[in-house]
Enzyme design. Structure first.
Site, mmCIF file in Angstrom:
data_model
loop_
_atom_site.group_PDB
_atom_site.id
_atom_site.type_symbol
_atom_site.label_atom_id
_atom_site.label_comp_id
_atom_site.label_asym_id
_atom_site.label_seq_id
_atom_site.Cartn_x
_atom_site.Cartn_y
_atom_site.Cartn_z
ATOM 1 N N ARG A 55 116.611 112.651 39.307
ATOM 2 C CA ARG A 55 117.808 111.397 39.287
ATOM 3 C C ARG A 55 119.091 111.619 39.960
ATOM 4 N NH1 ARG A 55 116.897 106.914 37.161
ATOM 5 N NH2 ARG A 55 115.834 107.439 35.231
ATOM 6 N N ARG A 57 116.959 100.779 39.990
ATOM 7 C CA ARG A 57 116.933 102.154 39.627
ATOM 8 C C ARG A 57 118.083 102.306 38.476
ATOM 9 N NH1 ARG A 57 113.072 105.259 40.634
ATOM 10 N NH2 ARG A 57 114.468 107.287 40.398
ATOM 11 N N LEU A 75 121.072 104.358 36.916
ATOM 12 C CA LEU A 75 121.908 105.400 37.784
ATOM 13 C C LEU A 75 122.400 106.483 36.721
ATOM 14 C CD1 LEU A 75 123.590 102.560 39.714
ATOM 15 C CD2 LEU A 75 122.193 104.322 40.835
ATOM 16 N N ASN A 125 126.963 94.749 39.119
ATOM 17 C CA ASN A 125 125.609 94.309 39.089
ATOM 18 C C ASN A 125 125.550 92.749 38.863
ATOM 19 O OD1 ASN A 125 122.969 94.966 39.019
ATOM 20 N ND2 ASN A 125 123.183 94.843 36.737
ATOM 21 N N HIS A 157 122.551 90.444 36.772
ATOM 22 C CA HIS A 157 121.507 90.813 35.721
ATOM 23 C C HIS A 157 120.942 89.183 35.552
ATOM 24 C CE1 HIS A 157 118.850 92.555 32.994
ATOM 25 N NE2 HIS A 157 119.307 91.685 32.093
ATOM 26 N N ASP A 193 122.838 97.509 31.884
ATOM 27 C CA ASP A 193 123.137 96.100 31.695
ATOM 28 C C ASP A 193 124.266 95.849 30.889
ATOM 29 O OD1 ASP A 193 121.171 95.800 33.710
ATOM 30 O OD2 ASP A 193 119.792 95.475 32.341
ATOM 31 N N GLU A 214 122.300 82.490 40.426
ATOM 32 C CA GLU A 214 122.653 83.949 41.094
ATOM 33 C C GLU A 214 123.463 83.860 42.163
ATOM 34 O OE1 GLU A 214 119.917 87.161 40.349
ATOM 35 O OE2 GLU A 214 118.840 86.052 38.954
HETATM 36 C C1 GAR Z 1 117.428 89.235 41.004
HETATM 37 O O1 GAR Z 1 116.982 88.119 39.984
HETATM 38 C C2 GAR Z 1 118.762 90.032 40.199
HETATM 39 O O2 GAR Z 1 119.301 89.502 38.985
HETATM 40 C C3 GAR Z 1 117.398 91.314 39.406
HETATM 41 O O3 GAR Z 1 116.634 91.470 40.387
HETATM 42 C C4 GAR Z 1 116.353 90.281 41.332
HETATM 43 C C5 GAR Z 1 116.463 90.557 42.670
HETATM 44 O O4 GAR Z 1 116.300 89.615 43.338
HETATM 45 N N1 GAR Z 1 118.215 92.282 39.082
HETATM 46 C C6 GAR Z 1 117.936 92.901 37.897
HETATM 47 O O5 GAR Z 1 116.976 92.675 37.421
HETATM 48 C C7 GAR Z 1 118.907 94.148 37.697
HETATM 49 N N2 GAR Z 1 118.640 94.627 36.208
HETATM 50 P P1 GAR Z 1 116.724 89.652 44.966
HETATM 51 O O6 GAR Z 1 116.462 91.060 45.587
HETATM 52 O O7 GAR Z 1 116.303 88.629 45.751
HETATM 53 O O8 GAR Z 1 118.321 89.767 45.171
#
Ligand code: GAR
Length: 214
Positions: free
Chosen positions: A62, A88, A90, A104, A106, A142, A171
């Site tokens: 990592r 990933r 980090l 980020n 979530h 998170d 989002e």
């Molecule tokens: C999104 O829903 C984002 O919130 C989630 O992955 C998806 C990516 O979609 N992220 C996580 O779960 C991080 N913990 P995208 O590639 O279409 O933006």
């Protein structure tokens, strides 16, 4: 003008929403993926954004991957690094290096449902409100100061896919807003809380449920 580097692992729809927002004070300097097949790379390339792949499978640890990733990011002198579906974990050193400039998104109302399968777990828990959170990244997964959240109602007809779609719509609304605030220099963190300058509203504004009753 703030330099923004966006990290993706797949579809990249949040990255797309940020690019399409065309934030005047933000320059999208690069999109970097840890997966060569990430769908979002083609959108970025079509929009003349520098695209790079730092393939995590090519590194033995990592830390080695994170060091290569940080080198690729830092070549663009970012003011902000945006994790947009970057899947990933980090290392602490990486997070420390970008302290205060790593964001980020979530797909849950943190601190509920950190980790994976958030929509399934929300349905299993029977929550009536679910949503998404943009936060600054700290060493705990998170976790970290919350910039903005959006909520959606969970209705009896919802399944994992419908709930995911509702949350994703939100989002795409809140992530560009958070990046815009950062690029305008309006965010600061005080005692683990985000303060938004220039408005008499709390920094966690954005709890705007779409009306979707049964
Ligand atoms: C999104 O829903 C984002 O919130 C989630 O992955 C998806 C990516 O979609 N992220 C996580 O779960 C991080 N913990 P995208 O590639 O279409 O933006």
């Amino acid at each position: 003008m703030k330099n923004i580097v966006i990290l993706i692992s797949g579809r990249g729809s949040n990255m797309e929403a940020i690019v399409r927002a065309a934030i005047p004070s933000a320059h999208i300097a690069a999109v970097i993926s840890n997966r060569p097949t990430a769908g979002g790379l083609s959108f970025a390339a079509e929009h003349d954004i520098a695209c790079e792949v730092v393939d995590h499978t090519a590194y033995g640890s990592r830390e080695a991957f994170d060091a290569a990733l940080a080198a690729a990011i830092d070549a663009h002198e970012p003011d902000l690094v945006v994790l947009a579906g970057f899947m990933r974990v980090l290392s602490d050193g990486f997070v420390e290096h970008y302290a205060g400039r790593l964001m980020n998104i979530h797909p849950s109302l943190l601190p509920s449902f950190p980790g994976l399968h958030t929509h399934r777990r929300a349905l299993e828990a029977g929550v009536r409100i679910h949503g998404a959170t943009v936060h600054f990244v700290t060493a705990t997964l998170d976790c970290g100061p919350i910039v903005i959240q959006a909520a959606v109602p969970v209705t009896s007809g919802d399944d994992e896919a419908s709930l995911a779609a509702k949350v994703l719509r939100e989002e795409h609304r809140i992530y560009p807003q958070a990046v815009r605030w950062f690029a305008e220099g309006r965010l600061r963190v005080e005692d683990g809380r985000v303060k938004l300058a220039g408005a008499d509203v709390p920094a966690v504004l954005g709890c705007v449920p779409a009306i979707d009753a049964d």
